[in-house]
Design an enzyme around this catalytic site. Structure first.
Site, PDB file in Angstrom:
ATOM      1  N   ASP A  45       0.837  -1.208   0.000  1.00 15.80           N
ATOM      2  CA  ASP A  45       0.000   0.000   0.000  1.00 15.80           C
ATOM      3  C   ASP A  45       0.868   1.252   0.000  1.00 15.80           C
ATOM      4  O   ASP A  45       1.991   1.255   0.521  1.00 15.80           O
ATOM      5  CB  ASP A  45      -0.983   0.001   1.178  1.00 15.80           C
ATOM      6  CG  ASP A  45      -0.306   0.012   2.535  1.00 15.80           C
ATOM      7  OD1 ASP A  45       0.539  -0.876   2.785  1.00 15.80           O
ATOM      8  OD2 ASP A  45      -0.616   0.901   3.346  1.00 15.80           O
ATOM      9  N   GLU A  55      -0.136  -1.081   5.666  1.00 14.06           N
ATOM     10  CA  GLU A  55       0.903  -0.635   6.593  1.00 14.06           C
ATOM     11  C   GLU A  55       0.726   0.836   6.926  1.00 14.06           C
ATOM     12  O   GLU A  55       0.916   1.247   8.075  1.00 14.06           O
ATOM     13  CB  GLU A  55       2.290  -0.870   5.989  1.00 14.06           C
ATOM     14  CG  GLU A  55       3.449  -0.661   6.959  1.00 14.06           C
ATOM     15  CD  GLU A  55       3.928   0.780   7.075  1.00 14.06           C
ATOM     16  OE1 GLU A  55       4.577   1.107   8.083  1.00 14.06           O
ATOM     17  OE2 GLU A  55       3.627   1.595   6.175  1.00 14.06           O
TER      18      GLU A  55
END
Lengths: 421, 421
Positions: free
Chosen positions: B101, B166
Site C-alpha cells: 500500500d 501498513e
C-alpha cells in the site's frame, strides 16, 4: 393615515406570510441550486396578484458582463419577477429585491432546530434562509398581496424581484437589471435590524494558495509545512484587518467595531496525516469601505500577503498566490437624504410607530448592482439581524417581519402612488 | 565467499527486478485499495519459486484484536505470502516483509515524473511507492527468485510477506502473524538508507476537532473562528515537539535533530468563505520514543491540547476533542547484538563490500507487530531514504536496490541454511 393606507395595512395576511415562509425554507436553495425555490416563488407571485416574468438566465452572456461574478458553475438559473401597477406619469416605480439562495447549513448537530424546516418558537422563525433572506422576500410578496387584496391600483410600477446567486456575487440581480428592470427607487430586503441603509460596505471573496514541500512526517523538518506557512499569512491578514478598522471614520458605520472585517472562512491543506502538507488553500471575505476603490483594496491585501512572504525564506522563493473569485461586492451608497430613503423612513414610522435609524451595513449585497449597473437608487431595509445569518439557528423575529411587510406596503402605496390618493 | 553464495549472487536478475518494480508501481495501491496489487505480487511469487498462500483477511475478526488499528473502512483485503525451504532442525526461519500500500500522490503537478508510472532516470526509480516500499518488496521477491534459479534448497523456511495496510496501522502484517507466520528473524524492508535498524520510534495518528461558532463574515468578531483557535493549538503542539526532542538522548537516534516529530498533516475547516468557521479538524502524526509507553505519550499530547484550551476563554468552555485513529505504531526494538542484526550486517558487508550502520529509524512500521505480537525478532533494512517517501518525486536508488537484493539473498542463505553449506 389615509383610508386606503389603513385598508392596505389591514389586508396584510401575516399568518399566510409566516406559513409561506415556512414552505419556502423547506425548499433547500443552496447558491447554484435555486430552480425549485424560484418556481415556488413564481407560483406564489401569481397568488399575490403579480404579473409574472419568468426566464432562463443566459449564463454565457451574463458571464461576459463586467459586473458579473459568481463562484459556482451552474447548469441553469431562473429569473423571476412579478409586476403590478400602471406606468403613469404621476407614479414612481419601485423595486423590491430579495434573493432565494442560501449558504450551507453546516453541521446540523449545531442547530437546535432543523435547518431545512421552519420552526416558529419564541416569536422567531428559525431555519436556514429564514433571515438571509427568504423572510424579507416573503414580506415583499405579502406587501404586494395586501395591495392586491385591498383592491389598490398603483399608478407607478411595483416590481418584486426574486433573484438567485446573491451569496456568490449577484448573478440574479444583474440579470434582472439587464432585462430592463430599473426604477426610481429600490429596496433590497437584507437584514438591517429595521434600519434604512443607504450605504453598504463592499466584500471581496479571496483565495490564497500556499505552497509547501512534502516529506514523510517522520522527518518533517526536512519538508516545508504549508500549514506552518499559512499561520504566518493568517496573522498578517489579521494585522491588516486591525489597521484598516482602526482607521475607519465613517459615521454611518460608527456602531461597528470592525465594519470592514477580514474573515478567513475556509482552510484546506494536506492529504495525509503523516505527510508534511505540500499545499494549503484558504478562502475568505475581505470587507471594503464605502468610497474605497476596490482595485486599491485588492492591491493592499495582495501586498500584505507578498510582504509576509518576503519575510519568510521559503515563501520568498515560493510565493503564495492570491485569487479573487466569487462574490466581488463593490461598496455602494446613495445620498442619505435621497427620496427613497425618506420614503422608507416615513413609511416605517407610520407603519410601526417606532423611530427610524439611517446607517450603513457592513456587508456586501446586490444594492451595488441596482445602483451602479441599474442606475436605480437603492437602500437596504429588512427584518432581522445579520449576526444571525450564515450560522446555526439562523432566525428572523416575527415582529420584524410584520414591521417590514407593513412598511413595504405603505412605501409602495406612497412611492408608486395610487388612484385613490 | 562460498561457491553457493556466489552462485546465488550471480543468479540475481537485476533487470528483471527493475522491470517488475516498474510493473508494480503502475498498479496504484492506495491504502485500502490493494487487491489488484496483491494479486499481481502473488503471480510474481509463483514465478519466483515460492509456494503461495493467498487468503481473504477476516476483517471482522481482525478488528477485535487489541493490536488492530486501521483508518479506512475496507470492503476486503488479501493476505499474500510465499514460502520456500524446508523445516529442518539445522535451519532457522526468516521472514521478509514488505507492504504494497502507498500514500496518495498529492498534486501531480508537483511531480517531475508521473506518479503512477515508474521512471528510471539518474540511477533512480521514480514513482509513488517505488521507495515506500514496493522497491524493498521487489528485492525480497528477487532474492527468493535467485535462490530458486540457483537451485538452492534452504534448510529453514524463507517466508516472503506482501502485506496491505501498513500506512494506516498494519492490518496486513497483523493478519500474517495471526495466520501463524512467525520466525527466528525478520526483515521489514522499509527504507533505512541501508542501515540495519533494531529500533524504530513509534508513531500515533491523531485528530483534533476544534469547535468555533459561526457568524456572518461581515460581523466576524461576533462569531468564534475555529481557524483562529486552531492556530493556538498548533503552536502548543509545536512547542511540545521542541520539548520532547530537546530531551531526546537515545544514541541510536543521534543523527536525527527531531527523532520524534509532531507532523500536522491535514487541516480542514469551515464551509463558506464569508462565514466564520464553526469547526475545524486537523490530523497529524505524533512521534513516540523507543521505550516510551504509548499511553503516557498520548496523555502528554492530550494534556498539551487541554492546557492550551484552558488558556483560551472560548476553548475552555468548548474543549477541542483529541482522537487516536488509524496508524497507532508502538515503538519497538530488539537487542542491537541479536543474531538477526549480526546476520544482516555480515551479509551486507559481504554482498556490497561496504561498512554497515546500526541505528534506529524515526518512523513507525510493522516491525512492532512482528516483535510484539509475533514474538519474531525483527529489524528494518531496506533501500532508499525515507526522506523521499510521502512526497512528490519519490524515488529509490537502483544501487540501493542491488545492495539490498544481494544482502537479502545472502542473509536468507546463511540464516536459513542450505544443504550445500
Amino acid at each position: 393615515m389615509r383610508a386606503v393606507e389603513q385598508r392596505v395595512l389591514d389586508a396584510i395576511d401575516v399568518d399566510g406570510m409566516l406559513a409561506y415562509l415556512g414552505e419556502l425554507v423547506a425548499v433547500p436553495s443552496l447558491t447554484g441550486q435555486e430552480t425549485a425555490a424560484q418556481e415556488h416563488v413564481a407560483a406564489q407571485m401569481e397568488r399575490c396578484g403579480l404579473d409574472l416574468d419568468v426566464w432562463e438566465l443566459d449564463l454565457a452572456k451574463l458571464r461576459e458582463h463586467p459586473a458579473f461574478c459568481a463562484e459556482l458553475e451552474r447548469e441553469r438559473a431562473l429569473g423571476v419577477v412579478g409586476v403590478t401597477g400602471a406606468d403613469m406619469a404621476a407614479g414612481r416605480s419601485l423595486i423590491l429585491n430579495g434573493h432565494v439562495d442560501v449558504v450551507p447549513a453546516g453541521d446540523p448537530a449545531n442547530w437546535r432546530y432543523l435547518p431545512w424546516q421552519a420552526t416558529l418558537a419564541d416569536g422567531r422563525v428559525y431555519g436556514r434562509g429564514a433571515l438571509d433572506m427568504k423572510g424579507g422576500l416573503c414580506c415583499a410578496l405579502f406587501a404586494a398581496k395586501a395591495l392586491h387584496d385591498a383592491g389598490v391600483r398603483l399608478t407607478g410600477k411595483l416590481i418584486v424581484e426574486s433573484v438567485v446567486g446573491e451569496e456568490d456575487g449577484g448573478i440574479g440581480t444583474l440579470a434582472a437589471v439587464l432585462r430592463g428592470y430599473r426604477a426610481d427607487g429600490a429596496l433590497v430586503l437584507e437584514p438591517t435590524e429595521l434600519a434604512v441603509a443607504p450605504a453598504q460596505a463592499g466584500a471581496l471573496n479571496f483565495r490564497v494558495r500556499v505552497p509547501g514541500r512534502s516529506a514523510h512526517g517522520c522527518v518533517r523538518s526536512e519538508g516545508v509545512s504549508a500549514i506552518e506557512k499559512f499561520v504566518l499569512l493568517y496573522q498578517a491578514l489579521m494585522d491588516l484587518e486591525r489597521q484598516r478598522n482602526r482607521a475607519s471614520q465613517d459615521p454611518l458605520f460608527a456602531r461597528y467595531a470592525e465594519p470592514y472585517p477580514i474573515c478567513v472562512g475556509t482552510v484546506q491543506g494536506g492529504d495525509w496525516a503523516s505527510t508534511v502538507p505540500e499545499s494549503l488553500t484558504f478562502e475568505g471575505r475581505y470587507g471594503v469601505a464605502v468610497g474605497e476603490e476596490i482595485g486599491a483594496a485588492r492591491r493592499l491585501l495582495e501586498e500584505t500577503v507578498a510582504q509576509a512572504a518576503q519575510n519568510d525564506p521559503w515563501l520568498r522563493e515560493h510565493p503564495p498566490q492570491v485569487e479573487w473569485w466569487g462574490g466581488q461586492f463593490e461598496p455602494a451608497c446613495i445620498a442619505p437624504d435621497h427620496p427613497i430613503v425618506t420614503a422608507v423612513c416615513g413609511a416605517y414610522c407610520d407603519a410601526t410607530g417606532g423611530p427610524t435609524r439611517v446607517e450603513g451595513v457592513p456587508y456586501g449585497a446586490d444594492m451595488r448592482l441596482l445602483v451602479k449597473v441599474g442606475q436605480t437608487p437603492a437602500v437596504l431595509f429588512g427584518p432581522g439581524d445579520v449576526r444571525n445569518a450564515h450560522r446555526a439557528d439562523e432566525f428572523v423575529p416575527v415582529a420584524d417581519l410584520i414591521a417590514v411587510v407593513r412598511t413595504l406596503a405603505l412605501t409602495a402605496l406612497r412611492f408608486c402612488g395610487c388612484d385613490e390618493m
